[in-house]
Design a protein around this motif. Sequence first.
Motif, PDB file in Angstrom:
ATOM      1  N   ILE A 229       7.771 -25.739  38.759  1.00  0.00           N
ATOM      2  CA  ILE A 229       7.820 -27.159  38.393  1.00  0.00           C
ATOM      3  C   ILE A 229       7.805 -27.319  36.876  1.00  0.00           C
ATOM      4  O   ILE A 229       8.622 -28.070  36.308  1.00  0.00           O
ATOM      5  N   ARG A 230       6.925 -26.605  36.218  1.00  0.00           N
ATOM      6  CA  ARG A 230       6.828 -26.735  34.755  1.00  0.00           C
ATOM      7  C   ARG A 230       8.000 -26.076  34.054  1.00  0.00           C
ATOM      8  O   ARG A 230       8.412 -26.503  32.977  1.00  0.00           O
ATOM      9  N   TRP A 232      11.093 -26.059  35.253  1.00  0.00           N
ATOM     10  CA  TRP A 232      12.166 -27.060  35.348  1.00  0.00           C
ATOM     11  C   TRP A 232      11.914 -28.207  34.366  1.00  0.00           C
ATOM     12  O   TRP A 232      12.826 -28.659  33.662  1.00  0.00           O
ATOM     13  N   SER A 233      10.673 -28.671  34.319  1.00  0.00           N
ATOM     14  CA  SER A 233      10.347 -29.792  33.439  1.00  0.00           C
ATOM     15  C   SER A 233      10.702 -29.479  31.992  1.00  0.00           C
ATOM     16  O   SER A 233      11.233 -30.329  31.278  1.00  0.00           O
ATOM     17  N   ARG A 234      10.442 -28.265  31.582  1.00  0.00           N
ATOM     18  CA  ARG A 234      10.639 -27.891  30.189  1.00  0.00           C
ATOM     19  C   ARG A 234      12.075 -27.493  29.893  1.00  0.00           C
ATOM     20  O   ARG A 234      12.606 -27.786  28.820  1.00  0.00           O
ATOM     21  N   ILE A 235      12.711 -26.776  30.807  1.00  0.00           N
ATOM     22  CA  ILE A 235      14.008 -26.158  30.496  1.00  0.00           C
ATOM     23  C   ILE A 235      15.162 -26.891  31.167  1.00  0.00           C
ATOM     24  O   ILE A 235      16.256 -26.983  30.619  1.00  0.00           O
ATOM     25  N   GLY A 236      14.948 -27.393  32.380  1.00  0.00           N
ATOM     26  CA  GLY A 236      16.050 -28.049  33.090  1.00  0.00           C
ATOM     27  C   GLY A 236      17.081 -27.074  33.637  1.00  0.00           C
ATOM     28  O   GLY A 236      18.214 -27.463  33.920  1.00  0.00           O
TER      29      GLY A 236
ATOM     30  N   ARG B 176      14.083 -38.184  32.360  1.00  0.00           N
ATOM     31  CA  ARG B 176      14.525 -36.910  31.770  1.00  0.00           C
ATOM     32  C   ARG B 176      15.737 -36.328  32.498  1.00  0.00           C
ATOM     33  O   ARG B 176      16.746 -35.973  31.882  1.00  0.00           O
ATOM     34  N   ARG B 180      19.720 -35.380  31.294  1.00  0.00           N
ATOM     35  CA  ARG B 180      20.096 -33.981  31.098  1.00  0.00           C
ATOM     36  C   ARG B 180      21.547 -33.651  31.447  1.00  0.00           C
ATOM     37  O   ARG B 180      22.218 -32.953  30.679  1.00  0.00           O
ATOM     38  N   ARG B 234       6.132 -30.597  24.551  1.00  0.00           N
ATOM     39  CA  ARG B 234       7.403 -29.887  24.684  1.00  0.00           C
ATOM     40  C   ARG B 234       7.724 -29.009  23.481  1.00  0.00           C
ATOM     41  O   ARG B 234       8.297 -27.931  23.628  1.00  0.00           O
TER      42      ARG B 234
END
Lengths: 313, 313
Positions: A229-230, A232-236, B176, B180, B234
Amino acid sequence: MGTDLGSWADGPARSAIVDFVERVTAAGGPDFVEPADRVAVFDNDGTLWCEKPMPVQLDFTVRRFAEMAAADPALQQKQPWKAAHEHDLHWLGAAMVKHYRGDDDDLKLLMGAVTEAFDSVTVENYDARVRAFFDGADHPTLGRPYRGCGYAPMVELLRYLEANGFANYIASGGDRDFMRPVAGRLYGVPPERIIGSALGLSYREGADATDLLYKAAMDFFDDGPEKPIRIWSRIGRRPILSVGNSNGDLPMLAFSGQPDRPALRMLILHDDADREFDYVAGAEEALDHARERDWTVVSMKHDWTNVFSSAVT
Amino acid sequence: MGTDLGSWADGPARSAIVDFVERVTAAGGPDFVEPADRVAVFDNDGTLWCEKPMPVQLDFTVRRFAEMAAADPALQQKQPWKAAHEHDLHWLGAAMVKHYRGDDDDLKLLMGAVTEAFDSVTVENYDARVRAFFDGADHPTLGRPYRGCGYAPMVELLRYLEANGFANYIASGGDRDFMRPVAGRLYGVPPERIIGSALGLSYREGADATDLLYKAAMDFFDDGPEKPIRIWSRIGRRPILSVGNSNGDLPMLAFSGQPDRPALRMLILHDDADREFDYVAGAEEALDHARERDWTVVSMKHDWTNVFSSAVT
């Protein structure tokens, strides 16, 4: 690109790495991955640096407990400040042993105190404290500074991946802002690529300055299912290469690659009591999964010719 | 580096940009900032692209409401699905007008539905829906596709900053994962540099696949004091350049630069009814602050020779 994986022994782990990188970088090949999508994620404790006899962050925080206890005698009578004040690492070790046996009472006491240890400290002040710690603190048994406790083969792997167009991120259960000030120096990974657990933050605006202050509460604990989850949140993007060493890394490894890309998933096995430590506690399930799914298990003893670099940055 | 700010009129805004960039890149100068610390953050709605007559994301979500209502007749009798099903944009506009007048009942109804609109959709499926939307959807009044609604001078500014060693991030109240898939195409900003509001995510592991699914609840709304918090989370650095257009951008702008670095803070003023829109609702406080603190106000009418690019990507 050429390899400089000099601390990796010829063997299945090294071959798995080189074969994978050659496949995803072979233009026109069936497994080619565009450079922008070459994302690699690494756990930190036990994957990039030594986590025994206690996580580095815990040593840092215990020193903070001692500082708090010195300033407030009432704390000298309460755990975990008492243990820190009396340099009684036995209490801390026993808390971890109890945890592995299913008794979490002392660990909860400890984690609550960890969460409160930097209440209302600004992000810049915390950064300065972490830097000061790494300038001076030594590992308790390995005879080297903490900043010399990064694994040389892993640092070589980071450089090798970068040279092949990868972006390396650290996705750790450890505190994000504890890793940031030192990850550049140890691993060449910049602050914006550090994913980790986070304390809540509050914003304060004064007449001349604005500040971000830590709360005495976690925002999230970046372990297990929280890791993908984190990430994806950070990197996409999904990673295509992921490395961990414990059960908490399983979802991160499983999340890599698919639905439509190849993946290399690796687990570091701590089987080297002579040069580092020998333990599987907390990694049993991960090792079972790795065997079932043909993930790559890296034996510290057999796959690494060298564990720590002789040069300390 | 040379400037190609061709859509910026000679004037105070353009000068403020060029002067600042020259100062922070002048090696040995008193305001020199290392390239790694040259972080720029941009709000999106009303700063990088047009946010009137309604935010682009709202149009996307209204189409989703219509799709949901088509599949479930019961929803056709309930707002906001009813309005979407009947193409009644008046109800939506009225909800916004009521909000500015202090009556948030309809807006709450709308935002609740927005939050639930993609319940249990996977991140990859959402990405595909957003891409399909931008392949086809047009702005309701400007006579151009949404993907042609980015501001040409701002895209030039992004490129100019990049050429001078800056890393550009988008820090928006918008979702977000809605930004993207299109931010690369419109702005040249990759997914890992998109900071925005976020729905909660849950991790699901099946026999052959792992997925991340959106929850029907926000993780956080990235506006006001949350912006500096999410920027730190971030990036791990304070920005030195920040651009916004509304009250919700104030903390982000105030957070930039200090304690020990210079900063350029800019507000886009929508004063161009001929080429875009003319409004200050939601920006009154920000404009007052800008005047008090000598922040740079960019007049769309006077500072931009060109608002939209003739070439649509």
